[in-house]
Design an enzyme around this catalytic site. Structure first.
Site, PDB file in Angstrom:
ATOM      1  N   ALA B  23      69.826  48.058  45.458  1.00  0.00           N
ATOM      2  CA  ALA B  23      70.141  46.798  46.120  1.00  0.00           C
ATOM      3  C   ALA B  23      68.869  46.028  46.475  1.00  0.00           C
ATOM      4  O   ALA B  23      68.867  44.798  46.523  1.00  0.00           O
ATOM      5  CB  ALA B  23      70.947  47.082  47.388  1.00  0.00           C
ATOM      6  N   LYS B  40      58.015  50.222  40.798  1.00  0.00           N
ATOM      7  CA  LYS B  40      59.088  49.835  41.697  1.00  0.00           C
ATOM      8  C   LYS B  40      58.961  48.352  41.988  1.00  0.00           C
ATOM      9  O   LYS B  40      57.947  47.904  42.518  1.00  0.00           O
ATOM     10  CB  LYS B  40      58.959  50.647  42.972  1.00  0.00           C
ATOM     11  CG  LYS B  40      60.092  50.440  43.912  1.00  0.00           C
ATOM     12  CD  LYS B  40      60.124  51.588  44.872  1.00  0.00           C
ATOM     13  CE  LYS B  40      61.220  51.414  45.881  1.00  0.00           C
ATOM     14  NZ  LYS B  40      61.343  52.602  46.717  1.00  0.00           N
ATOM     15  N   ASP B 142      65.088  57.267  54.531  1.00  0.00           N
ATOM     16  CA  ASP B 142      66.111  57.474  53.502  1.00  0.00           C
ATOM     17  C   ASP B 142      65.999  58.891  52.931  1.00  0.00           C
ATOM     18  O   ASP B 142      65.916  59.078  51.726  1.00  0.00           O
ATOM     19  CB  ASP B 142      65.921  56.421  52.392  1.00  0.00           C
ATOM     20  CG  ASP B 142      67.070  56.423  51.382  1.00  0.00           C
ATOM     21  OD1 ASP B 142      68.167  56.924  51.712  1.00  0.00           O
ATOM     22  OD2 ASP B 142      66.863  55.932  50.253  1.00  0.00           O
TER      23      ASP B 142
HETATM   24  N1  LIG Z   1      57.004  59.235  41.121  1.00  0.00           N
HETATM   25  C1  LIG Z   1      58.097  59.665  40.460  1.00  0.00           C
HETATM   26  N2  LIG Z   1      57.999  60.596  39.500  1.00  0.00           N
HETATM   27  C2  LIG Z   1      59.083  61.020  38.821  1.00  0.00           C
HETATM   28  N3  LIG Z   1      60.309  60.551  39.017  1.00  0.00           N
HETATM   29  C3  LIG Z   1      60.458  59.612  39.953  1.00  0.00           C
HETATM   30  C4  LIG Z   1      59.374  59.124  40.725  1.00  0.00           C
HETATM   31  N4  LIG Z   1      59.823  58.175  41.569  1.00  0.00           N
HETATM   32  C5  LIG Z   1      61.128  58.088  41.330  1.00  0.00           C
HETATM   33  N5  LIG Z   1      61.534  58.954  40.361  1.00  0.00           N
HETATM   34  C6  LIG Z   1      62.892  59.123  39.839  1.00  0.00           C
HETATM   35  O1  LIG Z   1      63.540  57.873  39.931  1.00  0.00           O
HETATM   36  C7  LIG Z   1      64.653  57.950  40.805  1.00  0.00           C
HETATM   37  C8  LIG Z   1      64.744  56.684  41.631  1.00  0.00           C
HETATM   38  O2  LIG Z   1      63.550  56.444  42.340  1.00  0.00           O
HETATM   39  P1  LIG Z   1      63.549  55.961  43.877  1.00  0.00           P
HETATM   40  O3  LIG Z   1      64.220  54.629  43.948  1.00  0.00           O
HETATM   41  O4  LIG Z   1      62.089  55.893  44.255  1.00  0.00           O
HETATM   42  O5  LIG Z   1      64.318  57.009  44.637  1.00  0.00           O
HETATM   43  C9  LIG Z   1      64.416  59.200  41.627  1.00  0.00           C
HETATM   44  O6  LIG Z   1      65.583  59.789  42.088  1.00  0.00           O
HETATM   45  C10 LIG Z   1      63.673  60.095  40.680  1.00  0.00           C
HETATM   46  O7  LIG Z   1      64.532  60.812  39.851  1.00  0.00           O
END
Ligand SMILES: Nc1ncnc2c1ncn2[C@@H]1O[C@H](COP(=O)(O)O)[C@@H](O)[C@H]1O
Lengths: 175, 235
Positions: B23, B40, B142
């Site tokens: 979101a 991100k 979170d």
């Molecule tokens: N630094 C990272 N390295 C590997 N996988 C990641 C990383 N950051 C996020 N992810 C994957 O991406 C998904 C979504 O990212 P997030 O929005 O940061 O929770 C997570 O649940 C992980 O599976």
């Protein structure tokens, strides 16, 4: 010997890194850079852990130039400034730029990709021995870097010195 | 249109693969300075006033990277921050290649009927790390088992627990904020992983052992649980 990279965010640019040891004319080189005869950043290799650190500083310098947010007057000085953990410009030059009596020099060139870098002119200006850029770790002064970046032993339990340095460089404008 | 204006600032994202659409933010995978990278991107919210939106988004981006650095300095594993672009609100982070989420790890251990001792040592590790984070006054905001990754280090070393997604994090010394942080995790944990009440107790016990400030936090956790229950009885 030198390492040339392209930047994913700025595909029109190339970055070339050259490393020299047993340098006899650091003072002259520094003068050349100030006069614009050397179009590059002249860096003190003891403060560099890995070529990746240079790429992070260069990418950020181009980004700040494109967005009109550079803190210094040129792309090359901005690269040196970006390496420093603090926002003090003169301190950044003192620590990360070369000094007149330095015996090693790290040269960073940033240029439009379609123009070939004038590597031979740099190599001919430096009175020293060029070694592969990825041999930088042999010249790194880890103790000095840890002290300047304030890296604690506990931080090193969960990451490398390079990780610690990169994070501080990336975040320094807001930390 | 607003999405496109952000994309114009960061055309690079067109070459990355979208892995999560949230979101507040989109998460991508790509290569940055030659390394596997997670990007991100916080995008403009059309329902908010543009100037206010810009301010809030900037603040969140700043808070996210500050919390990461604060944790790392305290010896808590998080992805390395490679670059932050405050014009397109993109954060470039180390991609922990080959890692799995704690969520997937627990689910597959439960499925395979694996030795529950392994999971309880993981729960203890989680408690210890969260205690360390709270002692630094970082509140994650979170906590879920999806926001913790297991990174396999060298062959026989036990995997490293890495906290991710500090997008809702903030700094606070208040036991109440830390108690709510644990409450959010408890809810997520117990609803994601059936029959793990004991496992979660392990986590809390280890949290309590690891932090001198834990009693006040656990007291708040108890209060928040009670409030939550009352609300659901009314609601
Ligand atoms: N630094 C990272 N390295 C590997 N996988 C990641 C990383 N950051 C996020 N992810 C994957 O991406 C998904 C979504 O990212 P997030 O929005 O940061 O929770 C997570 O649940 C992980 O599976």
């Amino acid at each position: 010997m030198q390492l040339t990279s392209t930047l994913e965010l700025y595909p029109d640019y190339s970055v070339t890194q050259l490393l020299f040891k047993d340098v006899k004319n650091a003072a002259e080189l520094r003068k050349n850079a100030m006069e614009g005869l050397v179009q590059g950043a002249l860096i003190n290799p003891s403060m560099i852990v890995d070529p990746f650190q240079i790429l992070v500083a260069s990418n950020k310098a181009i980004h700040l130039q494109k967005t009109g947010k550079m803190k210094t007057r040129s792309l090359f000085s901005e690269i040196i400034y970006n390496l420093s953990p603090t926002n003090n410009i003169s301190e950044a030059f003192k620590r990360f730029g070369i000094s007149d009596d330095d015996g090693a020099v790290y040269v960073v060139l940033v240029y439009p990709k379609e123009e070939a870098a004038d590597i031979s002119s740099i190599v001919s200006r430096v009175k020293g021995q060029q070694i592969p850029a990825d041999m930088i770790s042999t010249l790194t002064d880890a103790a000095k870097i840890k002290k300047l970046y304030k890296v604690s032993p506990q931080e090193e339990t969960n990451g490398s010195l390079l990780d610690a340095v990169i994070c501080r460089m990336a975040i320094k404008d807001v930390s | 249109m607003a999405l496109d204006s952000n994309r114009a600032k960061m055309p690079y994202l067109n070459k990355c693969s979208l892995i999560k659409q949230g979101a507040e933010a989109r998460v991508y995978r790509g290569i940055f300075l030659g390394k596997p990278t997670i990007i991100k991107e916080r995008f403009p919210k059309l329902y908010r006033h543009a100037v206010l939106d810009e301010k809030l988004t900037h603040r969140r981006t700043v808070q996210e990277v500050r919390s990461i650095l604060r944790c790392r300095k305290a010896g808590i594993s998080t992805p390395v921050v490679y670059f932050v672009d405050y014009t397109s609100h993109c954060i470039f982070l180390e991609d922990l290649v080959g890692s799995i989420t704690v969520r997937d790890h627990i689910a597959s251990s439960q499925e395979s009927g694996q030795d529950p001792v392994c999971l309880s040592s993981l729960a203890e590790e989680m408690g210890k790390i969260l205690a360390k984070m709270h002692d630094e006054d970082v509140v994650h905001g979170d906590l879920t088992t999806s926001n913790m990754l297991l990174r396999q280090g060298s062959e026989d070393a036990k995997p490293d627990l890495v906290l991710i997604d500090f997008g809702l994090s903030f700094t606070s010394a208040l036991p109440e904020d830390k108690g709510v942080d644990l409450y959010v995790l408890e809810k997520a944990f117990l609803s994601t992983h059936p029959n793990t009440e004991q496992l979660f107790q392990r986590l809390l016990k280890s949290y309590t052992h690891a932090s001198k400030k834990a009693p006040a936090v656990i007291k708040k956790l108890d209060e928040v649980r009670l409030r939550g229950r009352k609300r659901s009885m009314v609601g």
